[in-house]
Design an enzyme around this catalytic site. Sequence first.
Site, PDB file in Angstrom:
ATOM      1  N   ARG A  74     -30.976   6.817  32.877  1.00 20.04           N
ATOM      2  CA  ARG A  74     -30.452   5.444  32.961  1.00 20.04           C
ATOM      3  C   ARG A  74     -31.531   4.440  32.565  1.00 20.04           C
ATOM      4  NH1 ARG A  74     -27.861   4.134  38.609  1.00 20.04           N
ATOM      5  NH2 ARG A  74     -26.182   5.476  37.884  1.00 20.04           N
ATOM      6  N   ARG A 143     -32.593  -1.999  42.060  1.00 24.07           N
ATOM      7  CA  ARG A 143     -32.022  -1.478  40.802  1.00 24.07           C
ATOM      8  C   ARG A 143     -31.981  -2.567  39.731  1.00 24.07           C
ATOM      9  NH1 ARG A 143     -28.816   3.018  41.662  1.00 24.07           N
ATOM     10  NH2 ARG A 143     -29.656   4.280  43.341  1.00 24.07           N
ATOM     11  N   LYS A 205     -30.625   2.533  47.992  1.00 22.38           N
ATOM     12  CA  LYS A 205     -30.581   1.660  46.817  1.00 22.38           C
ATOM     13  C   LYS A 205     -30.425   0.205  47.250  1.00 22.38           C
ATOM     14  CE  LYS A 205     -26.874   3.888  45.304  1.00 22.38           C
ATOM     15  NZ  LYS A 205     -25.623   4.295  44.653  1.00 22.38           N
ATOM     16  N   LYS A 207     -29.378  -3.639  45.575  1.00 23.95           N
ATOM     17  CA  LYS A 207     -28.844  -4.257  44.351  1.00 23.95           C
ATOM     18  C   LYS A 207     -28.891  -5.778  44.417  1.00 23.95           C
ATOM     19  CE  LYS A 207     -26.075  -0.282  43.177  1.00 23.95           C
ATOM     20  NZ  LYS A 207     -24.731   0.262  42.898  1.00 23.95           N
ATOM     21  N   CYS A 426     -15.252   4.634  35.914  1.00 27.83           N
ATOM     22  CA  CYS A 426     -16.577   5.253  36.056  1.00 27.83           C
ATOM     23  C   CYS A 426     -16.607   6.552  35.250  1.00 27.83           C
ATOM     24  CB  CYS A 426     -16.861   5.515  37.530  1.00 27.83           C
ATOM     25  SG  CYS A 426     -15.905   6.889  38.188  1.00 27.83           S
ATOM     26  N   CYS A 432     -20.421  13.600  36.634  1.00 24.61           N
ATOM     27  CA  CYS A 432     -20.775  13.142  37.980  1.00 24.61           C
ATOM     28  C   CYS A 432     -20.523  14.237  39.016  1.00 24.61           C
ATOM     29  CB  CYS A 432     -19.986  11.900  38.353  1.00 24.61           C
ATOM     30  SG  CYS A 432     -20.404  11.363  40.026  1.00 24.61           S
ATOM     31  N   CYS A 471     -14.073   8.856  42.803  1.00 28.06           N
ATOM     32  CA  CYS A 471     -14.341   9.120  44.227  1.00 28.06           C
ATOM     33  C   CYS A 471     -14.501   7.786  44.937  1.00 28.06           C
ATOM     34  CB  CYS A 471     -15.572  10.027  44.387  1.00 28.06           C
ATOM     35  SG  CYS A 471     -17.135   9.148  44.445  1.00 28.06           S
ATOM     36  N   CYS A 475     -18.081   3.051  42.009  1.00 27.03           N
ATOM     37  CA  CYS A 475     -19.016   2.674  40.939  1.00 27.03           C
ATOM     38  C   CYS A 475     -18.402   1.706  39.923  1.00 27.03           C
ATOM     39  CB  CYS A 475     -19.532   3.915  40.224  1.00 27.03           C
ATOM     40  SG  CYS A 475     -20.510   4.974  41.302  1.00 27.03           S
TER      41      CYS A 475
HETATM   42 FE1  SRM Z   1     -22.737   4.479  41.191  1.00 29.84          FE
HETATM   43  C1  SRM Z   1     -23.699   7.293  42.797  1.00 29.84           C
HETATM   44  C2  SRM Z   1     -22.601   6.119  38.289  1.00 29.84           C
HETATM   45  C3  SRM Z   1     -22.536   1.509  39.578  1.00 29.84           C
HETATM   46  C4  SRM Z   1     -21.933   2.945  44.132  1.00 29.84           C
HETATM   47  N1  SRM Z   1     -23.165   6.387  40.632  1.00 29.84           N
HETATM   48  C5  SRM Z   1     -23.585   7.390  41.438  1.00 29.84           C
HETATM   49  C6  SRM Z   1     -23.981   8.624  40.620  1.00 29.84           C
HETATM   50  C7  SRM Z   1     -25.452   8.548  40.320  1.00 29.84           C
HETATM   51  C8  SRM Z   1     -23.564   9.977  41.233  1.00 29.84           C
HETATM   52  C9  SRM Z   1     -24.529  10.706  42.128  1.00 29.84           C
HETATM   53  O1  SRM Z   1     -25.111  10.101  43.050  1.00 29.84           O
HETATM   54  O2  SRM Z   1     -24.673  11.921  41.936  1.00 29.84           O
HETATM   55  C10 SRM Z   1     -23.106   8.369  39.353  1.00 29.84           C
HETATM   56  C11 SRM Z   1     -23.596   9.012  38.055  1.00 29.84           C
HETATM   57  C12 SRM Z   1     -22.402   9.436  37.223  1.00 29.84           C
HETATM   58  C13 SRM Z   1     -22.709   9.809  35.818  1.00 29.84           C
HETATM   59  O3  SRM Z   1     -22.315  10.921  35.412  1.00 29.84           O
HETATM   60  O4  SRM Z   1     -23.279   9.029  35.095  1.00 29.84           O
HETATM   61  C14 SRM Z   1     -22.963   6.868  39.386  1.00 29.84           C
HETATM   62  N2  SRM Z   1     -22.722   3.920  39.285  1.00 29.84           N
HETATM   63  C15 SRM Z   1     -22.563   4.753  38.226  1.00 29.84           C
HETATM   64  C16 SRM Z   1     -22.303   3.979  36.955  1.00 29.84           C
HETATM   65  C17 SRM Z   1     -22.868   4.651  35.708  1.00 29.84           C
HETATM   66  C18 SRM Z   1     -20.777   3.777  36.837  1.00 29.84           C
HETATM   67  C19 SRM Z   1     -20.263   3.141  35.589  1.00 29.84           C
HETATM   68  O5  SRM Z   1     -19.068   3.312  35.360  1.00 29.84           O
HETATM   69  O6  SRM Z   1     -20.969   2.463  34.864  1.00 29.84           O
HETATM   70  C20 SRM Z   1     -22.948   2.630  37.331  1.00 29.84           C
HETATM   71  C21 SRM Z   1     -24.416   2.572  37.017  1.00 29.84           C
HETATM   72  C22 SRM Z   1     -24.967   1.195  37.257  1.00 29.84           C
HETATM   73  C23 SRM Z   1     -26.384   0.989  36.825  1.00 29.84           C
HETATM   74  O7  SRM Z   1     -26.638   0.770  35.629  1.00 29.84           O
HETATM   75  O8  SRM Z   1     -27.261   0.989  37.697  1.00 29.84           O
HETATM   76  C24 SRM Z   1     -22.745   2.658  38.841  1.00 29.84           C
HETATM   77  N3  SRM Z   1     -22.382   2.544  41.755  1.00 29.84           N
HETATM   78  C25 SRM Z   1     -22.216   1.488  40.923  1.00 29.84           C
HETATM   79  C26 SRM Z   1     -21.628   0.382  41.629  1.00 29.84           C
HETATM   80  C27 SRM Z   1     -21.210  -0.951  41.024  1.00 29.84           C
HETATM   81  C28 SRM Z   1     -22.250  -2.012  41.139  1.00 29.84           C
HETATM   82  O9  SRM Z   1     -23.370  -1.765  41.602  1.00 29.84           O
HETATM   83  O10 SRM Z   1     -21.932  -3.136  40.775  1.00 29.84           O
HETATM   84  C29 SRM Z   1     -21.434   0.806  42.937  1.00 29.84           C
HETATM   85  C30 SRM Z   1     -20.744   0.000  44.072  1.00 29.84           C
HETATM   86  C31 SRM Z   1     -21.649  -1.024  44.654  1.00 29.84           C
HETATM   87  C32 SRM Z   1     -22.539  -0.427  45.696  1.00 29.84           C
HETATM   88  O11 SRM Z   1     -23.649  -0.037  45.369  1.00 29.84           O
HETATM   89  O12 SRM Z   1     -22.112  -0.317  46.855  1.00 29.84           O
HETATM   90  C33 SRM Z   1     -21.926   2.162  43.004  1.00 29.84           C
HETATM   91  N4  SRM Z   1     -22.857   5.011  43.127  1.00 29.84           N
HETATM   92  C34 SRM Z   1     -22.422   4.248  44.184  1.00 29.84           C
HETATM   93  C35 SRM Z   1     -22.526   5.039  45.398  1.00 29.84           C
HETATM   94  C36 SRM Z   1     -22.166   4.561  46.835  1.00 29.84           C
HETATM   95  C37 SRM Z   1     -23.342   3.925  47.483  1.00 29.84           C
HETATM   96  C38 SRM Z   1     -23.121   3.646  48.944  1.00 29.84           C
HETATM   97  O13 SRM Z   1     -23.660   2.663  49.454  1.00 29.84           O
HETATM   98  O14 SRM Z   1     -22.431   4.401  49.610  1.00 29.84           O
HETATM   99  C39 SRM Z   1     -23.027   6.298  45.015  1.00 29.84           C
HETATM  100  C40 SRM Z   1     -23.304   7.507  45.920  1.00 29.84           C
HETATM  101  C41 SRM Z   1     -24.622   7.414  46.600  1.00 29.84           C
HETATM  102  O15 SRM Z   1     -25.455   6.554  46.346  1.00 29.84           O
HETATM  103  O16 SRM Z   1     -24.835   8.281  47.459  1.00 29.84           O
HETATM  104  C42 SRM Z   1     -23.211   6.251  43.578  1.00 29.84           C
HETATM  105 FE1  SF4 Z   2     -19.194   9.501  40.402  1.00 31.68          FE
HETATM  106 FE2  SF4 Z   2     -17.733   8.516  42.351  1.00 31.68          FE
HETATM  107 FE3  SF4 Z   2     -19.435   6.935  41.086  1.00 31.68          FE
HETATM  108 FE4  SF4 Z   2     -17.283   7.735  39.835  1.00 31.68          FE
HETATM  109  S1  SF4 Z   2     -17.324   6.450  41.665  1.00 31.68           S
HETATM  110  S2  SF4 Z   2     -19.367   7.784  38.996  1.00 31.68           S
HETATM  111  S3  SF4 Z   2     -16.975   9.763  40.651  1.00 31.68           S
HETATM  112  S4  SF4 Z   2     -19.992   8.653  42.325  1.00 31.68           S
END
Ligand code: SRM
Ligand code: SF4
Length: 563
Positions: A74, A143, A205, A207, A426, A432, A471, A475
């Site tokens: 990333r 981040r 994390k 943000k 996502c 993922c 899930c 994201c």
């Molecule tokens: Fe996310 C975890 C992809 C934005 C909440 N996210 C992941 C992981 C790394 C899966 C993992 O932990 O094994 C995903 C990688 C998938 C892949 O194959 O690429 C992933 N998140 C993404 C991206 C690529 C989705 C997208 O469609 O673009 C976004 C990358 C952003 C970046 O450039 O940094 C992405 N993730 C978000 C957002 C949206 C935002 O920040 O505006 C959220 C919701 C806001 C938040 O943080 O609460 C988000 N991602 C999560 C979570 C839940 C965190 C929590 O507090 O519970 C996880 C799981 C975790 O961290 O354990 C997660």
């Molecule tokens: Fe993976 Fe769930 Fe985030 Fe989609 S929403 S990229 S399935 S962790």
Amino acid sequence: MAGTAKRSGVELLKETSRFLRGGLAEELASGGSQVTEDGYNLLKFHGSYEQFDRDTATALKQRGEEKEYSFMVRVRMPGGRLTAAQYLALDALADRYANGTLRITTRQGIQFHGVVKSDLKPAIAAINATLLTTLAACGDVVRNVMSTPAPVRDAVHARLEADARLLSERLLPQSRAYHQIFLDEAPGEDADAEPLYGTTYLPRKFKIALATPQDNSVDVLANDLALIALFEGGTLLGYNVALGGGLGMTHNRADTYPRLATLVGFVGPDDLLRVAEAVIRLQRDAGNRGDRRRARLKYVMDDRGLAWVQRELASYFGAPLAPPRPMPALQVPDLLGWHEQGDGRVWLGLPVPSGRIADADGVRLRSALAELVGRYGADPVMTAQQDVLLTNLDPADRQPIKALLRDHGVALAEVLTPLARWALACPALPTCGLALTEAERVRAPIVAALETALTRHGLAQERISLRITGCPNGCARSYAGDIGLVGRVPGAYAIYVGGDFAGTRLSFKLLERVKQADLGAVFDPLFAAFAAERREGEAFGAFCDRLGAEGLLARLPEARSAA
Ligand code: SRM
Ligand code: SF4
């Protein structure tokens, strides 16, 4: 509370990692396709996740063979900004080291998928050679800092862009581990490398996003630290500060939930970095280090209460924050299509379905973008809608640019319905590891099914935001738009509705489990009711919010049993 709970294994790892080094350098130099569990957890801080191809995993396992492991990498880019040269360099890396695609993320970053272990170090070094970094793109740190992407050339936008860069640079980890592991800097230990983060970094994390009331295209309230800039005549008055946004939740854990940030105060323009550091210190010291599912700042806010947080923040900041200033309601502008920049140039906002920049299925989007960026020197900006804005274009070049896009099969925003324009998904499967269902790969059929239902009720041009995730982690910010589809079990989604387009109201769960094939049929009566019963100017999310789950289910009798 935070200090007394048993610390999670990741906490011990961070503490003993010698500021994020661990055994990563040795692991990367060794053979094989995987890293150890410790390596996996430390690698995140350096911007990469180990993944495996979930499409092939079962068959390989049945044959007793190893899964196809590779790494997601990333890139961090505050406010989504790249120069044309940087974009072209990243584009070239997609072939050299990854799966031939680039993916714009919902936080304005770019991801590569499919980087094999032996290419990880050269890939990250090559990204750094473009003056970009992957450091702290993932991990328990600040981040990628988001900011309004609109490339309007005025004092407001220049200031926001500069402030996003400032926060991004000043809040990076200070350890030299990254440079030593990936960039061949001479090895050495840091004695006390992290004055802000300390040896265990943050509990989770963290943000940050910057927005203005007029442009909340970043969904600012979904961030741990939301900064809403207030201007008067082009002069920055300061920032309204909101804390505790975050959307992730875990099914069957009622103590985890999505939350929007709460306004806590106002700071002047020169206090931006100081207030950000104060909030980070607060979360560093008060955040839960025993349970990673409850470790975000949002839970500190709710467990301790606003008054406690404000008192604590005042002590880290050195004074109580001024009360939040009144501000207009947040709005989200449409940045796609052609727009004047204000300096005689124009930008073109191009829709990128799920942010996937690829040449596939007869649409040569990746080639078209590389050609446009190269030929016209357009500096691209990534948006939180997973789209790209091609900036600094000469208005005289509109026709050839349109022709080039047409020749590559790329659809302009103007031919899309608002639903397609605003739909997010996502990555989910196959990369993922947490995905329960498809998201990116079913975006098109789901959009088509909902478009058909909308059209049937004369709503094809209605502006509705649709967000699909594989899930509950959210994201694609699935709980902050009009409609959220959240992967529940393979092939089925929980349906969330009632949020708003501007990202100021969370949605609620309407149905627990709906098969993908049934989505059109479930939304049809909802859209019918909306068309018949909406109030003047009422948006779909507001309509659902007004009726509530009971009211909506009453219009959907056959769905009651599924709720
Ligand atoms: Fe996310 C975890 C992809 C934005 C909440 N996210 C992941 C992981 C790394 C899966 C993992 O932990 O094994 C995903 C990688 C998938 C892949 O194959 O690429 C992933 N998140 C993404 C991206 C690529 C989705 C997208 O469609 O673009 C976004 C990358 C952003 C970046 O450039 O940094 C992405 N993730 C978000 C957002 C949206 C935002 O920040 O505006 C959220 C919701 C806001 C938040 O943080 O609460 C988000 N991602 C999560 C979570 C839940 C965190 C929590 O507090 O519970 C996880 C799981 C975790 O961290 O354990 C997660
Ligand atoms: Fe993976 Fe769930 Fe985030 Fe989609 S929403 S990229 S399935 S962790």
